[in-house]
Motif scaffolding. Sequence first.
Motif, PDB file in Angstrom:
ATOM      1  N   ALA A   1       0.953  -1.232   0.104  1.00 57.23           N
ATOM      2  CA  ALA A   1      -0.076   0.023   0.177  1.00 57.23           C
ATOM      3  C   ALA A   1       0.787   1.250   0.163  1.00 57.23           C
ATOM      4  O   ALA A   1       0.357   2.259  -0.752  1.00 57.23           O
TER       5      ALA A   1
ATOM      6  N   VAL B   1      -6.915   2.483  -1.671  1.00 54.17           N
ATOM      7  CA  VAL B   1      -6.239   3.170  -0.717  1.00 54.17           C
ATOM      8  C   VAL B   1      -6.657   4.497  -0.360  1.00 54.17           C
ATOM      9  O   VAL B   1      -6.407   5.080   0.655  1.00 54.17           O
TER      10      VAL B   1
ATOM     11  N   TRP C   1      -7.377  -1.052  -6.477  1.00 56.29           N
ATOM     12  CA  TRP C   1      -6.694  -1.106  -5.176  1.00 56.29           C
ATOM     13  C   TRP C   1      -6.042   0.281  -4.962  1.00 56.29           C
ATOM     14  O   TRP C   1      -6.128   0.801  -3.861  1.00 56.29           O
ATOM     15  N   SER C   2      -5.643   1.000  -6.030  1.00 56.18           N
ATOM     16  CA  SER C   2      -5.209   2.486  -5.962  1.00 56.18           C
ATOM     17  C   SER C   2      -6.546   3.338  -5.398  1.00 56.18           C
ATOM     18  O   SER C   2      -6.168   3.992  -4.649  1.00 56.18           O
ATOM     19  N   ASN C   3      -7.354   3.183  -5.899  1.00 59.25           N
ATOM     20  CA  ASN C   3      -8.868   3.838  -5.420  1.00 59.25           C
ATOM     21  C   ASN C   3      -9.075   3.542  -4.020  1.00 59.25           C
ATOM     22  O   ASN C   3      -9.457   4.199  -3.260  1.00 59.25           O
TER      23      ASN C   3
ATOM     24  N   ALA D   1      -1.125   7.183  -5.669  1.00 56.16           N
ATOM     25  CA  ALA D   1      -2.453   6.890  -5.247  1.00 56.16           C
ATOM     26  C   ALA D   1      -2.908   8.112  -4.140  1.00 56.16           C
ATOM     27  O   ALA D   1      -1.972   8.503  -3.585  1.00 56.16           O
TER      28      ALA D   1
ATOM     29  N   LEU E   1       1.888   1.947  -3.268  1.00 54.09           N
ATOM     30  CA  LEU E   1       0.898   2.370  -4.196  1.00 54.09           C
ATOM     31  C   LEU E   1       0.699   3.998  -3.906  1.00 54.09           C
ATOM     32  O   LEU E   1       0.487   4.781  -4.822  1.00 54.09           O
ATOM     33  N   ARG E   2       0.920   4.472  -2.642  1.00 49.19           N
ATOM     34  CA  ARG E   2       0.455   5.931  -2.322  1.00 49.19           C
ATOM     35  C   ARG E   2       1.806   6.482  -3.093  1.00 49.19           C
ATOM     36  O   ARG E   2       1.751   7.848  -3.725  1.00 49.19           O
TER      37      ARG E   2
ATOM     38  N   PRO F   1      -6.352  -0.926 -10.913  1.00 49.51           N
ATOM     39  CA  PRO F   1      -6.543   0.355 -10.481  1.00 49.51           C
ATOM     40  C   PRO F   1      -7.528   0.178  -9.321  1.00 49.51           C
ATOM     41  O   PRO F   1      -7.580   1.414  -8.306  1.00 49.51           O
TER      42      PRO F   1
END
Length: 316
Positions: free
Chosen positions: A147, A209, A205-207, A155, A150-151, A203
């Motif tokens: 995670a 997060v 998962w990015s949303n 994200a 991703l940030r 995507p």
Amino acid sequence: MIAIYLHHPRPESFDRARALVAALGDDALLVSAHPSPLGWSSDWTLLPDSELQTWVGWLRTRSPDTVIVEGPAEHARAVRDLGARLVVISVPGGSENAEQGSAYADADLILAPWPRAAAGGWPDAWRRRTLHLGALGWRATQIARRAEQLRTAGAPSRGRWHCVALWPTHAGPGPRERRSIAVETPGWRWTYAPERELLEPGPVWSNLVGAEVAVCTPSTTTLAALAAFQVPAVLVLPERPTVAQTFLAEAAAGTAPVVVARPYPRAEEWHALLSEASHLDGGLWKGWAPEPGLAELAGLLRGGTETGVAGTLLQA
């Protein structure tokens, strides 16, 4: 040897199996009549079919010490008949299914993909042989561990006014309903995605997060994602919910940061639901974390320290 038998080619079943294999390591192999999913790197034994006779033949040939079964009661019973230690994977609401209950009665150990605190209504005779694994999901756990990456990759950090809606079907609410919901929830940004995307990298998962609230129907897949990312949620029960959906909604309502909506909300009701959910503490998902249960399972099945009632049973 620890064999994990999968009878049905459901993506969520494969995902649970990957979580078990990751926890049990080289001691475990997967047995199924269905080809391994793309990207599966662990040992996989492909049977020619799912017939009981084929399964019994494999058991007699390989003689595993322990078999974890997600499948029909007759396939579980065959394990006991041949003298191996039997572990079955429970399904939410299985206590109301006579066939599933038969498999539980034969098992040395029952694996439940929900936390002990959410086990209300579970028969005492089964509870004494149950190991609760929480919100079990391989993909969700793997993505959650990345995670921070991703940030870093861009994200959005979690903040107010972002809601991710996950639906069992690709479409979800139609365009007209989405416009009505947007009008009734000023300031909220909605992202829609099919639930099945939670079983693949992508995507969604990015949303997730960056979401403050998620909206979804209760399933083992959605709850695993919510618990991994500690996102408060509005759980929506359809007009005619399945036994599993009702069980999971009731389990989460008392143990996790969720608001249960039943019946399906009207457009003007969404603002209040999102506001209520946004004030819940995502950390309440901690009780659904699967890592403690998986660690205990690995210790039990590898012959390590055996604790609790389940350990006593497995020593027998």
